[in-house]
Design a protein around this motif. Structure first.
Motif, PDB file in Angstrom:
ATOM      1  N   ARG A 151     -23.060  72.038  24.155  1.00  0.00           N
ATOM      2  CA  ARG A 151     -23.701  71.297  23.056  1.00  0.00           C
ATOM      3  C   ARG A 151     -23.072  69.906  22.933  1.00  0.00           C
ATOM      4  NH1 ARG A 151     -26.922  72.942  18.995  1.00  0.00           N
ATOM      5  NH2 ARG A 151     -26.504  75.106  19.587  1.00  0.00           N
ATOM      6  N   VAL A 152     -23.924  68.913  22.657  1.00  0.00           N
ATOM      7  CA  VAL A 152     -23.500  67.515  22.583  1.00  0.00           C
ATOM      8  C   VAL A 152     -23.451  67.074  21.120  1.00  0.00           C
ATOM      9  CG1 VAL A 152     -24.037  65.148  23.267  1.00  0.00           C
ATOM     10  CG2 VAL A 152     -24.575  67.062  24.812  1.00  0.00           C
ATOM     11  N   LEU A 154     -23.546  64.195  18.274  1.00  0.00           N
ATOM     12  CA  LEU A 154     -24.102  62.861  18.045  1.00  0.00           C
ATOM     13  C   LEU A 154     -23.456  62.290  16.785  1.00  0.00           C
ATOM     14  CD1 LEU A 154     -27.902  63.770  18.471  1.00  0.00           C
ATOM     15  CD2 LEU A 154     -26.263  63.131  20.261  1.00  0.00           C
ATOM     16  N   PHE A 222     -27.834  69.987  20.383  1.00  0.00           N
ATOM     17  CA  PHE A 222     -27.126  68.816  19.873  1.00  0.00           C
ATOM     18  C   PHE A 222     -26.597  69.124  18.480  1.00  0.00           C
ATOM     19  CE2 PHE A 222     -30.247  67.479  22.952  1.00  0.00           C
ATOM     20  CZ  PHE A 222     -29.545  66.594  23.748  1.00  0.00           C
ATOM     21  N   PHE A 245     -36.046  66.445  21.057  1.00  0.00           N
ATOM     22  CA  PHE A 245     -34.750  67.119  20.993  1.00  0.00           C
ATOM     23  C   PHE A 245     -34.844  68.635  21.114  1.00  0.00           C
ATOM     24  CE2 PHE A 245     -33.443  63.020  19.479  1.00  0.00           C
ATOM     25  CZ  PHE A 245     -32.122  62.929  19.870  1.00  0.00           C
ATOM     26  N   VAL A 249     -30.940  71.578  16.999  1.00  0.00           N
ATOM     27  CA  VAL A 249     -30.091  70.462  16.578  1.00  0.00           C
ATOM     28  C   VAL A 249     -29.364  70.879  15.305  1.00  0.00           C
ATOM     29  CG1 VAL A 249     -29.979  68.047  15.864  1.00  0.00           C
ATOM     30  CG2 VAL A 249     -31.692  68.775  17.540  1.00  0.00           C
TER      31      VAL A 249
END
Length: 582
Positions: A151-152, A154, A222, A245, A249
């Motif tokens: 997972r990124v 932001l 994300f 996305f 998220v």
């Protein structure tokens, strides 16, 4: 063209918003329609946390968005202008921003008092500066596509500080989530988000964020971390297009010194799960229906008075039960969303939500769960728990847990005895495995509904739900050591005759809007406590046994970890838990 119809969405979670503070910012001559979060929830403005009941807040916000859409549909050529105002945690503004991405696209303006001054209007649309002029002068993202499947994070900020990576990592660690790193879109120093610059900031944020999924095509999802004013959060929500996305998220909230998980976008709050209704979905549910009906028919054709436990119904009542089961009428089409049993009408219905929950599970699991559910619900009628008095009975948590345990124990005792009788001496030699398998099917049934409602992680883990999982995992461990052969039926009756209770304490958490406790996580002092027929069992943390870790294991359906812990408890307290082993 007629003036747009103004709709004012007021997020008054932390403080009230007065009409005379913002009236002058509403354009046109029409009187705005006010949609207040506090009115939607039926509580006073400013009384919603912290801690925040994100699911309740999100569902209320969704209802307000539906009202705004209704106004848009009725507006015709006049169109709608949605104004957003309020004092609320940033995740709600993110959620509202994404939710207001509907067609026809309304004008959207955030009203906010900048730096404690008078309220100002921040339009999301308007004149945009030349593309070369950037508000966010620090943009850190990869130069080429990455192969990570983690997972990124932001990080979007106007406060002028780098991303707080340690706090972000703590959240990922707490949720046992692989961390791919941080993408930053921020300012190098503190910068005001002004009304004049707002359209350009919103457009730049949309453009920057829309590029990110292309750099992480394999990412699990994300996680959004924000530092800035409400208008920035709303613009971020507008930019988080679900088509770009995907379906995963995280939106987080900063509660110093840590971040907390709020919810996932697209938002799906607790409540009646959304049941897909395409042709393939209906066909898949039809297959589940057929399997469940097959299981019920098998039980009705072969159940015998000898299958009932000695502590259950007497001889005459057993025959009445069997006659009732055989007379039961079951429509072959789904009705409603759940499960309905009318004893007076002798009618059983299977709902779409129930079928959807079991979709994808093995056919024998679907058959077994139908048998368990039928006996469980029929036992409830004998407990005077019926559709006429069931509504909100869950508020009496301890009472309902006792009632449910008795119904589960009865259904399992009958079905295990039924299975052993039909299997003969060979089955009796495998009595422990058969009993444990049936208890495992009951656990899989509980999981099926949580998977349908909450997905692969149980975010809203009610303490009473946690206790139910722990009880049946410990019962499964006890079932495994049922003696084979001639002792099997007697051991199984003893297994289910006593009232077992299991819990973890103390646990951090908060009460939701209905005063049910939602578990946030363990504390350093968390222990396991259990009782069986008045005997106390207590297990503190020690090498090889961590009671607090069971919270995360239940959240993520990690059955092997829970089974291992319960085997430890069983071994430590076998004199109480398995007295038949002497």
């Amino acid at each position: 063209m007629a003036d747009p119809i103004p709709v004012l969405v007021v997020l008054d979670a932390l403080a009230p918003v007065k009409k005379d503070e913002i009236d002058h910012l509403i354009q046109g001559r029409r009187e705005p329609r006010w949609l207040r979060l506090s009115e939607q929830l039926g509580a006073a403005a400013g009384s919603f946390g912290p801690p925040f009941d994100w699911s309740a807040l999100g569902r209320a916000l969704e209802a307000m968005v539906l009202a705004a859409k209704d106004e848009s549909a009725k507006a015709g050529d006049a169109s709608v202008h949605v104004y957003v105002a309020g004092r609320a945690p940033l995740p709600l503004f993110v959620l509202l921003g994404q939710a207001l991405n509907f067609s026809p696209t309304p004008d959207r303006t955030v009203l906010n008092p900048r730096r404690g001054g008078p309220w100002e209007a921040f339009p999301m649309m308007g004149e945009v500066q030349a593309e070369g002029a950037s508000f966010f002068d620090v943009v850190e993202m990869p130069e080429r596509a990455q192969r990570t499947n983690a997972r990124v994070a932001l990080f979007v900020s106007t406060v002028g500080a780098p991303a707080p990576v340690e706090a972000i990592e703590r959240l990922f660690d707490a949720r046992n989530e692989p961390f791919a790193g941080v993408v930053e879109i921020r300012t190098s120093g503190p910068r005001d988000v002004t009304p004049e610059a707002m359209p350009s900031i919103a457009e730049e944020l949309r453009r920057r964020l829309s590029q990110i999924p292309g750099y992480f095509p394999r990412a699990k999802g994300f996680a959004l971390f924000l530092a800035g004013p409400t208008q920035l959060a709303f613009a971020a929500g507008l930019a988080l297009n679900a088509h770009v996305f995907g379906q995963d998220v995280w939106v987080t909230n900063y509660a110093a010194p840590d971040y907390e998980y709020s919810f996932c976008l697209p938002f799906c709050g607790e409540g009646t799960p959304r049941v897909p209704d395409g042709d393939a979905d209906r066909l898949a549910r039809r297959v589940v229906m057929d399997a469940m009906l097959e299981g019920i028919e098998e039980l009705r054709d072969t159940i015998d008075p000898r299958d009932f436990p000695a502590w259950g119904p007497g001889d005459d009542e057993r025959r009445t039960w069997i006659d009732y089961l055989r007379d039961l009428k079951i429509p072959r089409e789904a009705e409603g969303d759940a499960f309905g049993l009318s004893v007076l009408l002798r009618r059983l219905v299977l709902g779409r939500g129930l079928l959807q929950a079991l979709r994808g599970s093995p056919r024998d699991m679907q058959q077994s769960f139908a048998q368990l559910l039928l006996l469980h619900e029929l036992f409830h009628d004998g407990q005077d728990l019926r559709t006429s008095n069931y509504y909100d009975v869950g508020r009496a948590g301890t009472v309902l847990e006792a009632v449910d345990f008795a119904a589960d124990a009865f259904a399992l005792a009958v079905l295990i005895a039924w299975d052993l009788r039909r299997g003969g001496p060979r089955a009796a030699e495998r009595a422990g495995d058969i009993a444990a398998r049936w208890v495992g099917r009951a656990i899989r049934g509980i999981e099926a509904f949580d998977l349908l409602e909450q997905g692969t992680r149980i975010e809203r883990l009610y303490e009473r739900r946690l206790r139910r999982y722990l009880v049946w995992y410990l019962q499964q461990a006890r079932a495994r050591v049922v003696r084979p052969g001639k002792n099997a039926k007697r051991d199984i009756e003893q297994l289910f005759a006593g009232r077992l209770a299991v819990e973890l304490a103390p646990l951090a958490g908060h009460l939701d809007a209905r005063f049910d406790k939602i578990v946030a996580g363990p504390t350093p002092q968390t222990e396991l406590f259990a009782s069986l027929d008045g005997h106390l069992i207590r297990g503190a943390r020690r090498p090889g046994f961590d009671p607090g870790a069971l919270v995360g294991a239940v959240r993520e359906y990690q059955s092997a970890r829970i089974e291992q812990a319960m085997h430890y408890v069983l071994d430590e307290h076998r004199a109480v838990l398995v007295p038949w082993r002497g």
